[in-house]
Design an enzyme around this catalytic site. Structure first.
Site, PDB file in Angstrom:
ATOM      1  N   THR A  14       0.822  -1.210   0.000  1.00 46.90           N
ATOM      2  CA  THR A  14       0.000   0.000   0.000  1.00 46.90           C
ATOM      3  C   THR A  14       0.857   1.262   0.000  1.00 46.90           C
ATOM      4  O   THR A  14       0.708   2.125  -0.869  1.00 46.90           O
ATOM      5  CB  THR A  14      -0.871   0.018   1.272  1.00 46.90           C
ATOM      6  OG1 THR A  14      -1.406  -1.296   1.459  1.00 46.90           O
ATOM      7  CG2 THR A  14      -2.002   1.002   1.150  1.00 46.90           C
ATOM      8  N   LYS A  46       7.951  -9.547  -2.784  1.00 47.18           N
ATOM      9  CA  LYS A  46       7.863 -10.974  -2.478  1.00 47.18           C
ATOM     10  C   LYS A  46       7.674 -11.773  -3.754  1.00 47.18           C
ATOM     11  O   LYS A  46       8.137 -12.888  -3.889  1.00 47.18           O
ATOM     12  CB  LYS A  46       6.674 -11.229  -1.542  1.00 47.18           C
ATOM     13  CG  LYS A  46       7.004 -10.934  -0.079  1.00 47.18           C
ATOM     14  CD  LYS A  46       5.913 -11.491   0.836  1.00 47.18           C
ATOM     15  CE  LYS A  46       5.953 -10.799   2.185  1.00 47.18           C
ATOM     16  NZ  LYS A  46       4.626 -10.409   2.664  1.00 47.18           N
ATOM     17  N   GLY A 135       0.524   9.024  10.030  1.00 49.85           N
ATOM     18  CA  GLY A 135       0.615   9.074   8.574  1.00 49.85           C
ATOM     19  C   GLY A 135       0.913  10.415   7.947  1.00 49.85           C
ATOM     20  O   GLY A 135       2.068  10.847   7.913  1.00 49.85           O
ATOM     21  N   ILE A 137       0.314  13.478   8.814  1.00 53.59           N
ATOM     22  CA  ILE A 137       0.496  14.675   9.649  1.00 53.59           C
ATOM     23  C   ILE A 137       1.981  14.854   9.972  1.00 53.59           C
ATOM     24  O   ILE A 137       2.576  13.962  10.555  1.00 53.59           O
ATOM     25  CB  ILE A 137      -0.280  14.555  10.975  1.00 53.59           C
ATOM     26  CG1 ILE A 137      -1.720  14.115  10.728  1.00 53.59           C
ATOM     27  CG2 ILE A 137      -0.239  15.869  11.743  1.00 53.59           C
ATOM     28  CD1 ILE A 137      -2.509  13.845  12.014  1.00 53.59           C
ATOM     29  N   LYS A 206       3.086   4.317  18.859  1.00 48.29           N
ATOM     30  CA  LYS A 206       3.230   5.691  18.374  1.00 48.29           C
ATOM     31  C   LYS A 206       3.508   6.656  19.525  1.00 48.29           C
ATOM     32  O   LYS A 206       4.302   7.590  19.393  1.00 48.29           O
ATOM     33  CB  LYS A 206       1.978   6.089  17.600  1.00 48.29           C
ATOM     34  CG  LYS A 206       1.852   5.303  16.284  1.00 48.29           C
ATOM     35  CD  LYS A 206       0.448   5.359  15.711  1.00 48.29           C
ATOM     36  CE  LYS A 206       0.343   4.581  14.417  1.00 48.29           C
ATOM     37  NZ  LYS A 206      -1.074   4.353  14.024  1.00 48.29           N
TER      38      LYS A 206
END
Lengths: 433, 433
Positions: A14, A46, A135, A137, A206
């Site tokens: 992603t 992969k 992410g 920010i 986090k």
């Protein structure tokens, strides 16, 4: 004069796909800023034959990590494969080969950040990890540069999109936890095994990173007290609302003098708090600094393109440093030795919902127990429990130490008149009732 | 090895005093980050004998600007005196004397930013100005670094605390403009001459700076369409609320393709918009990037300590660059030539409140006028006006070009049935009615 800068990618999922797209779509802007082209030269995958929704020449794909780590033309390694132990080895190898590293890996940084940053500095390499927290920010940069002159005393973060989505839907639509979790899984906001999100572990990782930077003190994952959202009931949410609060999973990091506490737990936030209106899958980090006062940084906490934006902005940072010849000089080692608060140094208001036998003197017994410990009531609601001999009592306390509060909780369970303690949460700010 | 770094201050008012306090209070943190002490060596003041609420040795104060600008030991000039023409001369002199500059001066940067940045680069000096927009919010850094890899297409800012305070009180307490303005003046949130704030000029200056950075295009103050808050009535605010909107003075910067528009105007924001809950004197800047999506940066927009935090963080940036020997290399010249949208390229929804004669066919006449121009209605409220022969009609349009909308407005005024156009505002997002 550098003619071009080459990056090697570990992972093309992603976030990796997003990185490739941004480098391609915004090549003009990147070139304008660093004065030379940027190229993704090799990508560790992969499966080389897998169909992908991103355009990339197939000869750039490899299943052999050494093709990326040891390519002499690659200047920067972008790690977006996830994982911990093996990934740590790859990054250490890259750094020791004098390659700069950009990573989006919060698990890795929470566990091995300190070691990796030390090895990076020893090798005069940059190691940037903006994408690992919240992410899209740019919160790490804001802490390290924008608020660099201030003393941060408090950080509160909604740093997990999955749980924020679930709590928002539960609160707004009055739906049950299991029901909303299923929807979140269907929408791709929650993993098929949601444990790490709903039990608060993801948020704790986090907060480890945020607290380490914000307090300039090496905080470990084990230092974070963690409680997830799985036990939150519709009744809890209804009482929250009634009292003027919004329930959020809050990563809380607080400094008093030289001592800090870090936790992740469901919290009743006053509706007027800037974090209270952060809804759905959005993230936000609230930072209180002695001089600046209240600030908040809001944005998408995950997703391909938002996270990739943070990764590529870090890549740009590395490239600017390359052009100036100053890589590996921006990380600052923690200034303070770790000192954690003890439970009698942690103060908060609490929400408590209990069922008691509806008999004469029950309330007086309760009151006596609380006041013995010096825990006083700010708000109380008492209602009969339908079809039972019980009364439901909801209490919001004034500020109390965690030590006193936990002793009250313990003793409540031992009281004969108390049927059960249904729920207990931190409270932040003043509600409206 | 640098032994210490010396700063010279121009001005010792609200912000200047804050700068002195932060450098003193946070000396440990600053030293930890740059490895040597920071000292304020000279301060230009108007009156050396004035009583001040900040501790500073009196021998450091001077009324002669040359004592600061030409002191060979001073490395960085901090400009917190305000003013435009003379201040520009001082800063040019400082830069040409190879002194780095940190400024909090939005007026100056909005008018002469481009010139000053060029002279800074020619002299290999840093010129940082984070404090000039939204005080304590590190928004310029976030645009230039955190979102560096993205393409910003829209910025909306609540960048003037005075007007946000006034509008918040008017909306929440149903009070009149003049009444709240007087309170704001008493509290020190508004100047005795509030023109620059309430007419939107202060916000326009900040939007000039934001748009120039965010769009990498040199935007001038004259390019900003400006409308203040002085004509907003209690009725307008009541209708806003009823329709699910919150009225804010919004700095709006939007890019479509290669063309941009920048304005400051009262705007009805959907209540669900993150900016809608930014209240009182707080500021916030909402940034939309193609890849990152929605982000928002929130904090105090003014005040001694918040603004000083931004100034000292900039000072730290200069000092870090000094230690690395890379000053004057971080500013990036605008990438694109200025291309402004024409009125037929600017699209928005609008709120319109008009009084019409309450007679048969009035509404049909109105409808015909709007539909001729292709401006269609999203929402309509019609009510009789008390004690009159008039009807009040409130319209929220669908998206329309500014050209079409302004022609409708013009023609409305010419219609015999229209008594008066009471108010007209931009609308952002979907309300709830």
């Amino acid at each position: 004069m550098v003619k071009s800068i080459s990056a090697g990618l570990l992972g093309l999922g992603t976030v990796g796909s997003g990185v490739v797209k941004i480098i391609e779509n915004h090549q003009d802007k990147l070139m304008h800023q660093i004065g030379c082209p940027v190229e993704v030269k090799k990508v560790l995958v992969k499966n080389q034959d897998k169909k992908r929704d991103v355009k990339i020449d197939s000869y750039k794909l490899t299943t052999n990590v050494e093709d990326v780590l040891f390519d002499p033309e690659i200047d920067v390694i972008i790690e977006v494969m996830g994982g911990i132990e093996q990934t740590r080895d790859y990054i250490l190898t890259a750094l020791r080969n004098k390659k700069h590293v950009v990573t989006a890996n919060k698990d890795l940084m929470a566990l091995y950040g300190s070691e990796l940053l030390t090895v990076a500095a020893e090798n005069e390499c940059d190691l940037f990890y903006e994408a690992s927290v919240a992410g899209g920010i740019p919160i790490l940069r804001s802490l390290v540069e924008g608020l660099a002159s201030d003393r941060v005393t408090k950080m509160m973060g909604i740093v997990n999109g999955t749980t924020n989505f679930i709590l928002t839907k539960m609160s707004k639509d009055g739906r049950a936890y299991e029901d909303v979790l299923a929807e979140a899984q269907a929408l791709g906001y929650a993993e098929s095994d949601p444990t790490s999100d709903v039990e608060g572990l993801d948020a704790a990782r986090k907060m480890t990173i945020l607290a380490t930077l914000g307090f300039s003190m090496k905080i470990d994952l084990d230092d974070v007290r963690v409680k997830g959202i799985t036990e939150i009931t519709e009744e809890d949410l209804q009482y929250s609302k009634q009292l003027g609060y919004t329930m959020k999973l809050i990563g809380y990091a607080h400094r008093t003098g030289d001592h800090v506490e870090v936790s992740v737990q469901p919290t009743l936030l006053a509706d007027s708090h800037p974090l209270a209106s952060v809804n759905d899958e959005y993230n936000a980090v609230y930072v209180y600094g002695e001089a600046v006062g209240e600030t908040m940084f809001y944005g998408p906490g995950a997703g391909s393109m938002p996270t990739a934006t943070a990764v590529v902005s870090d890549l740009l940072g590395v490239m600017k440093n390359m052009r100036l010849g100053v890589n590996g000089r921006s990380a600052v080692a923690p200034q303070y030795p770790k000192q954690l608060k003890l439970p009698d140094q942690m103060f908060s208001k609490y929400f408590l919902r209990i069922h008691v036998k509806d008999q004469v003197g029950a309330f007086a017994t309760l009151t006596a127990l609380f006041s013995e410990r010096g825990v006083s009531f700010e708000k109380i609601i008492q209602l009969p429990v339908k079809d039972s001999e019980l009364a439901e009592i909801v209490i919001v306390t004034h500020q109390a130490s965690l030590k006193d509060y936990e002793e009250v909780l313990q003793q409540l369970n031992d009281l004969e008149i108390v049927k059960s303690v249904k729920s207990s949460y931190r409270v932040e700010g003043d509600g409206s009732l």
